[in-house]
Write an enzyme that holds these catalytic residues in place. Structure first.
Site, PDB file in Angstrom:
ATOM      1  N   ARG A   1      13.834  -5.098  -0.841  1.00 36.94           N
ATOM      2  CA  ARG A   1      14.669  -4.368  -2.211  1.00 36.94           C
ATOM      3  C   ARG A   1      13.842  -3.396  -3.028  1.00 36.94           C
ATOM      4  NH1 ARG A   1      14.679  -6.352  -6.764  1.00 36.94           N
ATOM      5  NH2 ARG A   1      14.100  -8.196  -6.133  1.00 36.94           N
TER       6      ARG A   1
ATOM      7  N   ASP B   1      -2.463   9.797 -10.440  1.00 36.82           N
ATOM      8  CA  ASP B   1      -2.479   8.569 -11.542  1.00 36.82           C
ATOM      9  C   ASP B   1      -1.037   8.066 -12.116  1.00 36.82           C
ATOM     10  OD1 ASP B   1      -5.131   8.304 -11.158  1.00 36.82           O
ATOM     11  OD2 ASP B   1      -5.651   9.257 -13.279  1.00 36.82           O
TER      12      ASP B   1
ATOM     13  N   HIS C   1      -5.379  14.347  -8.874  1.00 39.23           N
ATOM     14  CA  HIS C   1      -5.512  13.291  -9.269  1.00 39.23           C
ATOM     15  C   HIS C   1      -4.820  12.741 -10.351  1.00 39.23           C
ATOM     16  CE1 HIS C   1      -8.668  12.058  -6.269  1.00 39.23           C
ATOM     17  NE2 HIS C   1      -9.088  13.452  -6.382  1.00 39.23           N
TER      18      HIS C   1
ATOM     19  N   ASN D   1      -2.774  13.046  -3.821  1.00 40.03           N
ATOM     20  CA  ASN D   1      -3.966  13.428  -4.651  1.00 40.03           C
ATOM     21  C   ASN D   1      -4.185  15.020  -3.979  1.00 40.03           C
ATOM     22  OD1 ASN D   1      -4.251  11.437  -6.355  1.00 40.03           O
ATOM     23  ND2 ASN D   1      -5.620  10.117  -4.964  1.00 40.03           N
TER      24      ASN D   1
ATOM     25  N   GLU E   1      -4.868   2.596  -3.941  1.00 34.78           N
ATOM     26  CA  GLU E   1      -3.379   2.543  -3.980  1.00 34.78           C
ATOM     27  C   GLU E   1      -2.529   1.375  -3.496  1.00 34.78           C
ATOM     28  OE1 GLU E   1      -4.694   4.739  -0.020  1.00 34.78           O
ATOM     29  OE2 GLU E   1      -5.566   4.393  -2.025  1.00 34.78           O
TER      30      GLU E   1
ATOM     31  N   ASP F   1       0.932  -1.120  -0.105  1.00 34.11           N
ATOM     32  CA  ASP F   1       0.074  -0.180  -0.004  1.00 34.11           C
ATOM     33  C   ASP F   1       0.861   1.110  -0.051  1.00 34.11           C
ATOM     34  OD1 ASP F   1      -3.118   0.785   0.577  1.00 34.11           O
ATOM     35  OD2 ASP F   1      -1.795   2.308   1.711  1.00 34.11           O
ATOM     36  N   ILE F   2       0.743   2.176  -1.101  1.00 34.77           N
ATOM     37  CA  ILE F   2       1.507   3.376  -0.909  1.00 34.77           C
ATOM     38  C   ILE F   2       1.042   4.344   0.133  1.00 34.77           C
ATOM     39  CG2 ILE F   2       1.882   5.419  -2.554  1.00 34.77           C
ATOM     40  CD1 ILE F   2       0.924   3.860  -4.985  1.00 34.77           C
TER      41      ILE F   2
END
Length: 366
Positions: free
Chosen positions: A301, A255, A251, A246, A281, A238-239
């Protein structure tokens, strides 16, 4: 004298085989492995050449007139592997010997070798030509080679060639070649359209990764042992603070960040790994035939690489990190994997983000 009725039977059988092959290909081989596809298509090509000879027009006790050159023409136009063209021609040439070894049979074998070699050279020259020019060049070149080769070897008298083959057979063969090529071209475009439709149903339109539905299909196959009994590792990624990206940059930039992270995941994982966009995300990865230690090392990594390389969008450098949660199939059941990998991701978020956490075996007891 060439029997028109026998010619029509020969042509009809070849058209029927082409139609059945196209149906088989687009209905049952869409998701087959390249090796299986090539093996079946090669067998069908050689079989169609043999059938053409079996129902061929016997000009005398040894000489068979037929349409065995057509599979070579088809291979020259549609094969992706150049050597495949030669194998088709040589295979049909060997099949000619099943009707008896004679001077005409040997000439027939040599004719197929020459035709397939010519098809290979045409195929190598094709990238310089438009689709229509490829078809015209292949149809006329291979047809002329086919009708002239035997004449020069004297199996049929040159007078017969001038009176029968050149004015009657050659035009009929050319017209039939165009008909079959048109049929196959239509079948090929239909196959490509179907393939694209299937892929679009499985891919996320923004990132071009597998979508959630495709991931669940793969996960079921791996967890049920359908894709082998080797252990695999499931990773949720998950970012971090993506909503802030955003809100700050919009947005459209968000993207671009998703596309960049997706590309980095794909380029830094193995070709056998399944990478999907799970939603928003969040990404999910299946690492087949992989130990927990190797999976942690691989994801760690990638995490370090993404954390040290900001995403550049319109001269903006946007720092990006992600958190990841892992679970190994060797330690948990399929039902537990999804929940525990997701719980490990939540733990990574709670511990400050930009971390990789792997679910411990004792986690199921708590």
């Amino acid at each position: 004298m060439v029997n028109v009725k026998e010619f029509i039977i020969n042509a009809s059988l070849l058209i029927a085989i082409v139609s059945v092959s196209g149906l088989l290909y687009k209905q049952f081989l869409v998701n087959a492995s390249p090796r299986l596809k090539n093996t079946l298509l090669l067998a069908l090509a050689i079989f169609s050449g043999w059938i053409s000879m079996f129902f061929g027009i016997h000009l005398d006790d040894e000489v068979i007139f037929d349409l065995r050159f057509v599979p070579v023409l088809i291979a020259a136009l549609f094969a992706k592997n150049t050597f495949f063209i030669f194998v088709v021609g040589f295979g049909i040439g060997l099949a000619r010997l099943t009707f008896g070894i004679s001077e005409a049979a040997i000439v027939g074998l040599c004719n197929m070798v020459v035709l397939s070699t010519a098809g290979m050279f045409l195929h190598l020259f094709f990238p310089r030509l438009t689709r229509m020019k490829r078809i015209l060049l292949s149809v006329f070149t291979l047809n002329f080679i086919n009708v002239l080769f035997v004449a020069f070897f004297g199996v049929i008298s040159f007078v017969d060639y001038l009176s029968l083959i050149m004015p009657i057979v050659l035009p009929m063969n050319i017209l039939l070649s165009f008909l079959i090529v048109w049929m196959l071209n239509d079948l090929y475009h239909e196959y490509v359209s179907k393939r694209k439709l299937i892929e679009s149903a499985r891919k996320d339109p923004l990132t071009q990764l597998y979508n959630r539905r495709a991931f669940m299909n793969y996960f079921q196959k791996f967890s049920s042992g359908e894709r082998g009994d080797e252990p695999f590792v499931l990773a949720f990624i998950d970012i971090d603070y993506f909503k802030k990206v955003n809100d700050t940059y919009g947005h459209i930039v968000g993207d671009r960040v998703l596309e960049t992270v997706s590309a980095r995941l794909l380029h830094n994982l193995r070709s056998i790994d399944i990478v999907a966009r799970y939603g928003g995300e969040e990404f999910v990865v299946i690492l087949p035939d992989c130990t927990k230690e190797n999976a942690i090392e691989a994801i760690e990594r990638i995490r370090e690489m993404i954390a040290t390389q900001p995403v550049c969008v319109n001269d903006l450098e946007i720092p990006i990190t992600f958190s990841a949660g892992l679970a190994a199939s060797s330690e948990f059941t399929a039902e537990q994997l999804l929940k525990l990998a997701d719980d490990a991701l939540y733990e990574a978020k709670q511990k400050g983000r930009n971390k990789v956490i792997c679910a411990a075996a004792e986690a199921i007891c708590s």
